[in-house]
Motif scaffolding. Structure first.
Motif, PDB file in Angstrom:
ATOM      1  N   TYR A 121       0.840  -1.208   0.000  1.00 21.76           N
ATOM      2  CA  TYR A 121       0.000   0.000   0.000  1.00 21.76           C
ATOM      3  C   TYR A 121       0.872   1.253   0.000  1.00 21.76           C
ATOM      4  CZ  TYR A 121      -3.325   3.528   1.638  1.00 21.76           C
ATOM      5  OH  TYR A 121      -4.096   4.666   1.772  1.00 21.76           O
ATOM      6  N   ALA A 122       1.905   1.246   0.856  1.00 24.90           N
ATOM      7  CA  ALA A 122       2.771   2.426   0.952  1.00 24.90           C
ATOM      8  C   ALA A 122       3.489   2.693  -0.357  1.00 24.90           C
ATOM      9  CB  ALA A 122       3.776   2.230   2.078  1.00 24.90           C
ATOM     10  N   GLU A 123       3.860   1.628  -1.053  1.00 29.94           N
ATOM     11  CA  GLU A 123       4.565   1.796  -2.320  1.00 29.94           C
ATOM     12  C   GLU A 123       3.703   2.495  -3.356  1.00 29.94           C
ATOM     13  OE1 GLU A 123       7.019  -0.968  -5.565  1.00 29.94           O
ATOM     14  OE2 GLU A 123       6.146  -1.848  -3.754  1.00 29.94           O
ATOM     15  N   GLU A 124       2.397   2.295  -3.297  1.00 30.18           N
ATOM     16  CA  GLU A 124       1.493   2.906  -4.270  1.00 30.18           C
ATOM     17  C   GLU A 124       0.886   4.217  -3.776  1.00 30.18           C
ATOM     18  OE1 GLU A 124      -1.472   0.174  -5.548  1.00 30.18           O
ATOM     19  OE2 GLU A 124      -0.043  -1.296  -6.338  1.00 30.18           O
ATOM     20  N   HIS A 125       1.185   4.604  -2.526  1.00 25.24           N
ATOM     21  CA  HIS A 125       0.582   5.806  -1.958  1.00 25.24           C
ATOM     22  C   HIS A 125       1.641   6.708  -1.319  1.00 25.24           C
ATOM     23  CE1 HIS A 125      -2.877   3.071  -2.281  1.00 25.24           C
ATOM     24  NE2 HIS A 125      -3.633   4.157  -2.369  1.00 25.24           N
ATOM     25  N   ASP A 126       2.708   6.893  -2.049  1.00 29.02           N
ATOM     26  CA  ASP A 126       3.754   7.830  -1.643  1.00 29.02           C
ATOM     27  C   ASP A 126       4.302   7.513  -0.256  1.00 29.02           C
ATOM     28  OD1 ASP A 126       5.442  10.003  -2.082  1.00 29.02           O
ATOM     29  OD2 ASP A 126       4.063  11.429  -1.138  1.00 29.02           O
ATOM     30  N   GLY A 127       4.402   6.217   0.056  1.00 26.90           N
ATOM     31  CA  GLY A 127       5.010   5.805   1.309  1.00 26.90           C
ATOM     32  C   GLY A 127       4.117   5.897   2.525  1.00 26.90           C
ATOM     33  N   ALA A 128       2.849   6.257   2.341  1.00 27.41           N
ATOM     34  CA  ALA A 128       1.974   6.457   3.491  1.00 27.41           C
ATOM     35  C   ALA A 128       1.485   5.119   4.064  1.00 27.41           C
ATOM     36  CB  ALA A 128       0.777   7.303   3.103  1.00 27.41           C
ATOM     37  N   ILE A 129       1.327   5.080   5.364  1.00 25.46           N
ATOM     38  CA  ILE A 129       0.752   3.928   6.044  1.00 25.46           C
ATOM     39  C   ILE A 129      -0.764   4.127   6.103  1.00 25.46           C
ATOM     40  CG2 ILE A 129       0.628   2.655   8.224  1.00 25.46           C
ATOM     41  CD1 ILE A 129       3.488   3.565   8.785  1.00 25.46           C
ATOM     42  N   PRO A 130      -1.561   3.139   5.714  1.00 22.73           N
ATOM     43  CA  PRO A 130      -3.020   3.314   5.723  1.00 22.73           C
ATOM     44  C   PRO A 130      -3.545   3.477   7.146  1.00 22.73           C
ATOM     45  CG  PRO A 130      -2.466   1.019   5.334  1.00 22.73           C
ATOM     46  CD  PRO A 130      -1.178   1.772   5.275  1.00 22.73           C
ATOM     47  N   ILE A 161      -3.824  -0.346  13.786  1.00 16.27           N
ATOM     48  CA  ILE A 161      -2.749   0.407  13.139  1.00 16.27           C
ATOM     49  C   ILE A 161      -2.400   1.602  14.025  1.00 16.27           C
ATOM     50  CG2 ILE A 161      -2.071   1.711  11.092  1.00 16.27           C
ATOM     51  CD1 ILE A 161      -4.099   0.029   9.504  1.00 16.27           C
ATOM     52  N   VAL A 162      -1.158   1.676  14.438  1.00 20.94           N
ATOM     53  CA  VAL A 162      -0.726   2.711  15.378  1.00 20.94           C
ATOM     54  C   VAL A 162      -0.261   3.965  14.653  1.00 20.94           C
ATOM     55  CG1 VAL A 162       0.886   3.257  17.242  1.00 20.94           C
ATOM     56  CG2 VAL A 162      -0.063   0.950  17.050  1.00 20.94           C
ATOM     57  N   LEU A 163       0.451   3.803  13.557  1.00 20.98           N
ATOM     58  CA  LEU A 163       1.042   4.951  12.856  1.00 20.98           C
ATOM     59  C   LEU A 163       0.331   5.235  11.538  1.00 20.98           C
ATOM     60  CD1 LEU A 163       4.864   4.336  13.453  1.00 20.98           C
ATOM     61  CD2 LEU A 163       3.295   5.779  14.741  1.00 20.98           C
ATOM     62  N   GLY A 164      -1.001   5.165  11.546  1.00 16.16           N
ATOM     63  CA  GLY A 164      -1.753   5.472  10.333  1.00 16.16           C
ATOM     64  C   GLY A 164      -1.486   6.889   9.851  1.00 16.16           C
ATOM     65  N   GLY A 165      -1.169   7.036   8.562  1.00 10.97           N
ATOM     66  CA  GLY A 165      -0.883   8.343   7.982  1.00 10.97           C
ATOM     67  C   GLY A 165       0.585   8.698   7.992  1.00 10.97           C
ATOM     68  N   LYS A 166       1.398   7.983   8.783  1.00 10.14           N
ATOM     69  CA  LYS A 166       2.836   8.237   8.795  1.00 10.14           C
ATOM     70  C   LYS A 166       3.491   7.567   7.598  1.00 10.14           C
ATOM     71  CE  LYS A 166       2.522  10.297  12.800  1.00 10.14           C
ATOM     72  NZ  LYS A 166       2.751  11.745  12.972  1.00 10.14           N
ATOM     73  N   ASN A 169       8.542   2.842   6.706  1.00 14.83           N
ATOM     74  CA  ASN A 169       9.990   2.655   6.648  1.00 14.83           C
ATOM     75  C   ASN A 169      10.742   3.983   6.654  1.00 14.83           C
ATOM     76  OD1 ASN A 169      12.140   0.926   6.731  1.00 14.83           O
ATOM     77  ND2 ASN A 169      12.208   0.528   4.545  1.00 14.83           N
ATOM     78  N   SER A 170      10.188   4.951   7.367  1.00 17.38           N
ATOM     79  CA  SER A 170      10.839   6.250   7.518  1.00 17.38           C
ATOM     80  C   SER A 170      11.601   6.268   8.840  1.00 17.38           C
ATOM     81  CB  SER A 170       9.786   7.361   7.512  1.00 17.38           C
ATOM     82  OG  SER A 170       8.939   7.238   8.642  1.00 17.38           O
ATOM     83  N   PRO A 171      12.508   7.272   9.026  1.00  9.58           N
ATOM     84  CA  PRO A 171      13.211   7.351  10.317  1.00  9.58           C
ATOM     85  C   PRO A 171      12.246   7.420  11.502  1.00  9.58           C
ATOM     86  CG  PRO A 171      14.252   8.777   8.700  1.00  9.58           C
ATOM     87  CD  PRO A 171      12.998   8.273   8.073  1.00  9.58           C
ATOM     88  N   GLU A 172      11.075   7.955  11.268  1.00  8.58           N
ATOM     89  CA  GLU A 172      10.099   8.084  12.347  1.00  8.58           C
ATOM     90  C   GLU A 172       9.459   6.753  12.714  1.00  8.58           C
ATOM     91  OE1 GLU A 172       6.008  10.605  13.364  1.00  8.58           O
ATOM     92  OE2 GLU A 172       6.822  10.564  11.332  1.00  8.58           O
ATOM     93  N   SER A 173       9.295   5.893  11.723  1.00  7.47           N
ATOM     94  CA  SER A 173       8.545   4.658  11.958  1.00  7.47           C
ATOM     95  C   SER A 173       9.394   3.401  11.972  1.00  7.47           C
ATOM     96  CB  SER A 173       7.463   4.497  10.877  1.00  7.47           C
ATOM     97  OG  SER A 173       8.059   4.296   9.592  1.00  7.47           O
ATOM     98  N   TYR A 194       6.932  -3.810  13.659  1.00  2.82           N
ATOM     99  CA  TYR A 194       7.702  -2.566  13.619  1.00  2.82           C
ATOM    100  C   TYR A 194       7.855  -2.073  12.185  1.00  2.82           C
ATOM    101  CZ  TYR A 194       8.845  -3.197  18.540  1.00  2.82           C
ATOM    102  OH  TYR A 194       8.771  -3.335  19.908  1.00  2.82           O
ATOM    103  N   GLY A 195       8.268  -0.842  12.073  1.00  3.94           N
ATOM    104  CA  GLY A 195       8.365  -0.213  10.758  1.00  3.94           C
ATOM    105  C   GLY A 195       9.400  -0.827   9.846  1.00  3.94           C
TER     106      GLY A 195
END
Length: 205
Positions: A121-130, A161-166, A169-173, A194-195
């Motif tokens: 999902y993230a790959e098709e949505h600019d890296g976003a977590i649903p 989902i804890v980090l929805g919208g983040k 695989n970013s430094p934050e997640s 984990y991320g």
């Protein structure tokens, strides 16, 4: 005058007493009953054959022996029956632990499968977590993956989902929990994704 004693006819000689087959069977079953994994069947048979053997021995007028074997079989059978609740008390906790370990492993597999869906999902949505599991319907076809085998309620998802919208695989997640179980069902503990894609179990005892 002939004082020779006439020979005793063979038919008049009493046969030697024989050992009761039931008594021997009772003894063997008693030994089996205390050495096998589930002794209850051997123990019950040992007691039954022992009682039958004693009855026949007592009524045989000395023609059948084996009273000692029969009594030993009955005693061993009784010991086998006493061992049943003790063995169950020892086996049940081990079986429950093994079953819970299997459920925990299946739960971790579920999280890894959901993690693959999150990554696609993230790959098709600019890296976003649903934010919702409904957003993963394109990538995950079975709803069973959202239910932990240890969950008390199988009609609702066991994870959140804890980090929805983040960003995935970013430094934050990458070192943060992305997906977890809101309730600790695995012997007071929970699995989390984990991320970076790893799944870990954390005990909360």
């Amino acid at each position: 005058m002939n004082n020779q004693v006439p020979p005793i006819p063979p038919s008049a000689v009493a046969p030697p007493p024989k050992t009761s087959g039931l008594a021997i069977t009772s003894l063997v079953l008693g030994i089996v009953g205390i050495t096998c994994i589930f002794p209850v069947f051997g123990a019950i048979l040992a007691i039954s054959f022992g009682v039958l053997a004693l009855n026949k021995i007592n009524k045989s007028g000395g023609r059948i022996t084996g009273q000692g074997q029969a009594i030993a079989g009955i005693v061993l059978g009784g010991v086998g029956l006493v061992m049943v609740p003790i063995m169950l008390a020892m086996l049940l906790p081990a079986l429950n632990n093994a079953r819970e370990h299997a459920r925990r492993a299946q739960c971790m597999s579920n999280l890894k499968g959901i993690g693959l869906g999150l990554a696609m999902y993230a790959e098709e949505h600019d890296g976003a977590i649903p934010r919702r599991f409904e957003d993963l319907n394109k990538y995950i076809t079975s709803d069973r993956i959202y239910v932990c085998p240890s969950a008390r309620d199988s009609t609702v998802p066991s994870y959140e989902i804890v980090l929805g919208g983040k960003k995935w695989n970013s430094p934050e997640s990458i070192d943060s929990i992305v997906l977890t179980e809101p309730l600790a069902d695995h012997r007071v503990g929970r699995n989390s994704l984990y991320g970076d894609g790893r799944v870990e179990f954390k005990s909360e005892r």
